[in-house]
Design a protein around this motif. Structure first.
Motif, PDB file in Angstrom:
ATOM      1  N   SER A 293      35.017  33.939  37.793  1.00 46.92           N
ATOM      2  CA  SER A 293      36.037  34.942  37.472  1.00 46.92           C
ATOM      3  C   SER A 293      35.639  35.446  36.023  1.00 46.92           C
ATOM      4  O   SER A 293      35.963  36.755  35.795  1.00 46.92           O
ATOM      5  CB  SER A 293      37.488  34.627  37.503  1.00 46.92           C
ATOM      6  OG  SER A 293      37.839  33.736  36.690  1.00 46.92           O
TER       7      SER A 293
ATOM      8  N   THR B 113      34.567  39.273  35.894  1.00 50.74           N
ATOM      9  CA  THR B 113      35.819  40.295  35.214  1.00 50.74           C
ATOM     10  C   THR B 113      35.260  41.065  33.903  1.00 50.74           C
ATOM     11  O   THR B 113      35.500  42.235  33.736  1.00 50.74           O
ATOM     12  CB  THR B 113      36.962  39.393  34.814  1.00 50.74           C
ATOM     13  OG1 THR B 113      37.735  38.853  36.017  1.00 50.74           O
ATOM     14  CG2 THR B 113      38.208  40.456  34.245  1.00 50.74           C
TER      15      THR B 113
ATOM     16  N   LEU C  36      35.244  45.007  33.569  1.00 47.15           N
ATOM     17  CA  LEU C  36      36.183  45.922  32.549  1.00 47.15           C
ATOM     18  C   LEU C  36      35.205  46.685  31.754  1.00 47.15           C
ATOM     19  O   LEU C  36      35.453  47.395  30.931  1.00 47.15           O
ATOM     20  CB  LEU C  36      36.872  44.890  31.844  1.00 47.15           C
ATOM     21  CG  LEU C  36      38.142  44.137  32.476  1.00 47.15           C
ATOM     22  CD1 LEU C  36      38.803  43.037  31.727  1.00 47.15           C
ATOM     23  CD2 LEU C  36      38.967  45.304  32.948  1.00 47.15           C
TER      24      LEU C  36
ATOM     25  N   GLY D 100      38.008  40.294  43.364  1.00 49.67           N
ATOM     26  CA  GLY D 100      38.292  40.450  42.096  1.00 49.67           C
ATOM     27  C   GLY D 100      37.426  41.409  41.350  1.00 49.67           C
ATOM     28  O   GLY D 100      38.134  42.317  40.390  1.00 49.67           O
ATOM     29  N   LEU D 101      35.953  41.658  41.569  1.00 47.74           N
ATOM     30  CA  LEU D 101      35.107  42.482  40.795  1.00 47.74           C
ATOM     31  C   LEU D 101      35.655  43.956  41.148  1.00 47.74           C
ATOM     32  O   LEU D 101      35.760  44.722  40.297  1.00 47.74           O
ATOM     33  CB  LEU D 101      33.761  42.386  41.414  1.00 47.74           C
ATOM     34  CG  LEU D 101      32.735  43.218  40.660  1.00 47.74           C
ATOM     35  CD1 LEU D 101      32.531  42.883  39.138  1.00 47.74           C
ATOM     36  CD2 LEU D 101      31.547  42.968  41.311  1.00 47.74           C
TER      37      LEU D 101
ATOM     38  N   ALA E  53      39.068  44.774  39.715  1.00 43.17           N
ATOM     39  CA  ALA E  53      38.966  44.954  38.038  1.00 43.17           C
ATOM     40  C   ALA E  53      38.259  46.357  37.666  1.00 43.17           C
ATOM     41  O   ALA E  53      38.793  47.045  36.843  1.00 43.17           O
ATOM     42  CB  ALA E  53      38.018  43.882  37.419  1.00 43.17           C
TER      43      ALA E  53
END
Length: 542
Positions: free
Chosen positions: A79, A83, A87, A142-143, A146
């Protein structure tokens, strides 16, 4: 995250040697900490991290009793690099990191001890495969999340303009809307009068008024109609339908009059709040000299008519407030510039003349006389500037009222001009709209200034009668009259006429007997006062 995966690795394997992978991850993360935005070092560090995670997961899985449990101890670190890449809006890098992670996990699993005898058939190898796929799917989700969050933040930032840019946009829209409005008006009084005319066509109303908020917890009468002069209840803390309608934002009916001057009899009253959005901007008060004149269907029709009128009135009130604030700010700015500029320089000129007079020889009598004349003229100009500054700074106080502001100005100007000032002030507790009070004060100031500068008068009479929405201002002098007015004096008369027209007032300039001039401005109508005056005149005639 390093601390978390270190603890999980120790719990899963019980082998301190496996912490070497944690140390390698810490080394690989140094570029991202020291140079997070470097175009080369930061991405290399992140790729190094996912490669280490891929090989470390397979090695830790070998040391655990079940491969899946061992791999799950270090895979959460995925992560971190993914992440950071999302971002920083590096979507391609994020996809590449996922691909490198998948390859590392596959190569590491193939080289691990679990696959030496029976590739993909051992229970530990199946657990390792399942956990790896699970964390890869979670990392991909998650990618994406984000990246979506970053786009939302960016869109919000772009949609939030700077204060001055937003102000410019809103003022430009206001100018365009003001030009397109029916009748091209943003005057609260005109809008209120039009609303009352529409209501009287729709329902019976022997008396009606539109009220709006003012300072001191009171309401001001923007417009009213009726056969008699009405003294409305304008306090918001009284026990009345007006106060209840303002607080509840709901129409209120009452079997009694909301006018303090009403004599009695069967009366029906209806008070409808003018609500724009969540804010009450005014009230419409209707009265009929009959019982039960406003049943529920009538209230519904009135409410349907007043709902769009509330938005128009709010726009007019806001425009009026913006214009008043801008005007007051400009007057204060001009006063500051005059005080700090021309006024100070003239004072220094006066000091220079005084010094020149002090150093003159005794036999220079002619020069001394000229300097004294010049010094007197400089003193006169300085006095005029000080009075101009006082006029620019004079405002109607929220608590003092129009009469107090006029009295202060008349006394100050009268004292400086050697005028004997006679004041007659009659002001009710109710207030006029702020814009109307400001214009009336400026008209009175112009009339007083003209009397002091051009009339050559000895006496000044100032009368102020305010009984909202009625107001009458009179300024009289015993000077030479208006026949020989200078051009600047005539310009002042034109300005007064423009101000009176702006507040729908009537300006009258007439000679005063036996000498002098009277300037009078009247706002609103006052049948009650006229009736009283007529009755007094008739009594005196008898």
């Amino acid at each position: 995250m390093l601390a978390l995966v270190a603890i999980l690795t120790l719990i899963t394997t019980g082998d301190l040697d496996q912490l070497i992978w944690i140390a390698l991850l810490a080394v690989a993360g140094i570029p991202a900490v020291l140079a997070p935005h470097h175009r080369v070092l930061a991405p290399l560090g992140r790729f190094a991290e996912v490669v280490i995670v891929g090989f470390a997961a397979s090695q830790v899985a070998d040391e655990a009793s079940l491969g899946g449990m061992g791999a799950a101890a270090i895979l959460p670190y995925l992560s971190v690099p993914l992440t950071v890449a999302a971002l920083q809006r590096r979507s391609r890098e994020g996809v590449a990191l996922l691909a490198v992670t998948t390859a590392s996990l596959a190569v590491g699993g193939f080289l691990s001890g679990n696959s030496a005898d029976e590739p993909f058939g051992h229970l530990g190898q199946l657990g390792y495969l399942a956990v790896s796929v699970q964390w890869l799917v979670l990392a991909a989700l998650g990618l994406y999340a984000a990246g979506t969050l970053q786009r939302i933040w960016q869109a919000r930032g772009e949609s939030r303009p700077q204060p001055y840019a937003e102000a410019t946009r809103l003022l430009t829209q206001l100018r365009s809307v003001a030009r397109q409005l029916p009748g091209a008006t943003l005057d609260p009084g005109s809008i209120s009068e039009h609303l009352l005319e529409e209501l009287r066509v729709l329902v019976r109303a022997d008396r009606a008024a539109v009220l709006s908020v003012s300072g001191g917890g009171r309401l001001v009468v923007l417009a009213q109609v009726g056969v008699d002069r009405v003294d409305w209840e304008t306090t918001l803390d009284a026990d009345s339908a007006i106060a209840d309608a303002w607080a509840s934002q709901q129409p209120q009916t009452a079997p009694r009059s909301q006018a303090r001057s009403h004599s009695g009899g069967d009366v029906s009253a209806l008070v409808v709040p003018l609500v724009a959005g969540v804010r009450t901007v005014g009230l419409v008060t209707l009265e009929a000299d009959a019982a039960n004149a406003y049943p529920a269907p009538v209230v519904a029709r009135v409410t349907a008519l007043t709902r769009p009128a509330a938005l128009r009135l709010e726009a007019a009130l806001l425009f009026d407030e913006v214009r008043s604030l801008a005007t007051n700010e400009e007057r204060q700015r001009l006063a500051r510039e005059i005080h700090d500029g021309v006024a100070q320089e003239l004072v220094m000129v006066g000091y220079g003349i005084d010094n020149a007079m002090a150093t003159l020889p005794e036999d220079a009598t002619e020069t001394a006389g000229e300097l004294r004349t010049l010094r007197g003229e400089v003193t006169r100009v300085i006095t005029e500037l000080r009075l101009s500054l006082f006029e620019l700074r004079s405002e109607v106080d929220r608590h003092g009222g129009l009469a107090a502001a006029m009295a202060e100005y008349a006394r100050t100007v009268g004292a400086s001009g050697g005028l004997r000032v006679h004041l007659s002030l009659d002001e009710s507790t109710a207030r006029l709209p702020a814009a109307t009070e400001a214009e009336l004060l400026r008209i009175a100031q112009e009339a007083i200034t003209n009397a002091r500068k051009h009339a050559g008068a000895s006496n000044l009479w100032v009368t102020c009668a305010v009984d909202p929405p009625f107001a009458q201002i009179e300024v009289s002098d015993d000077g030479q009259g208006i026949a020989d007015q200078r051009p600047d004096g005539r310009y002042g008369l034109a300005i007064m006429a423009e101000r009176a027209e702006r507040i729908r007032g009537r300006l009258e300039i007439r000679p005063r007997h036996p000498s002098g001039t009277t300037v009078a401005v009247v706002v609103g109508t006052t049948p009650r006062r006229d009736n009283v005056r007529d009755s007094v005149t008739a009594s005196e005639g008898e």
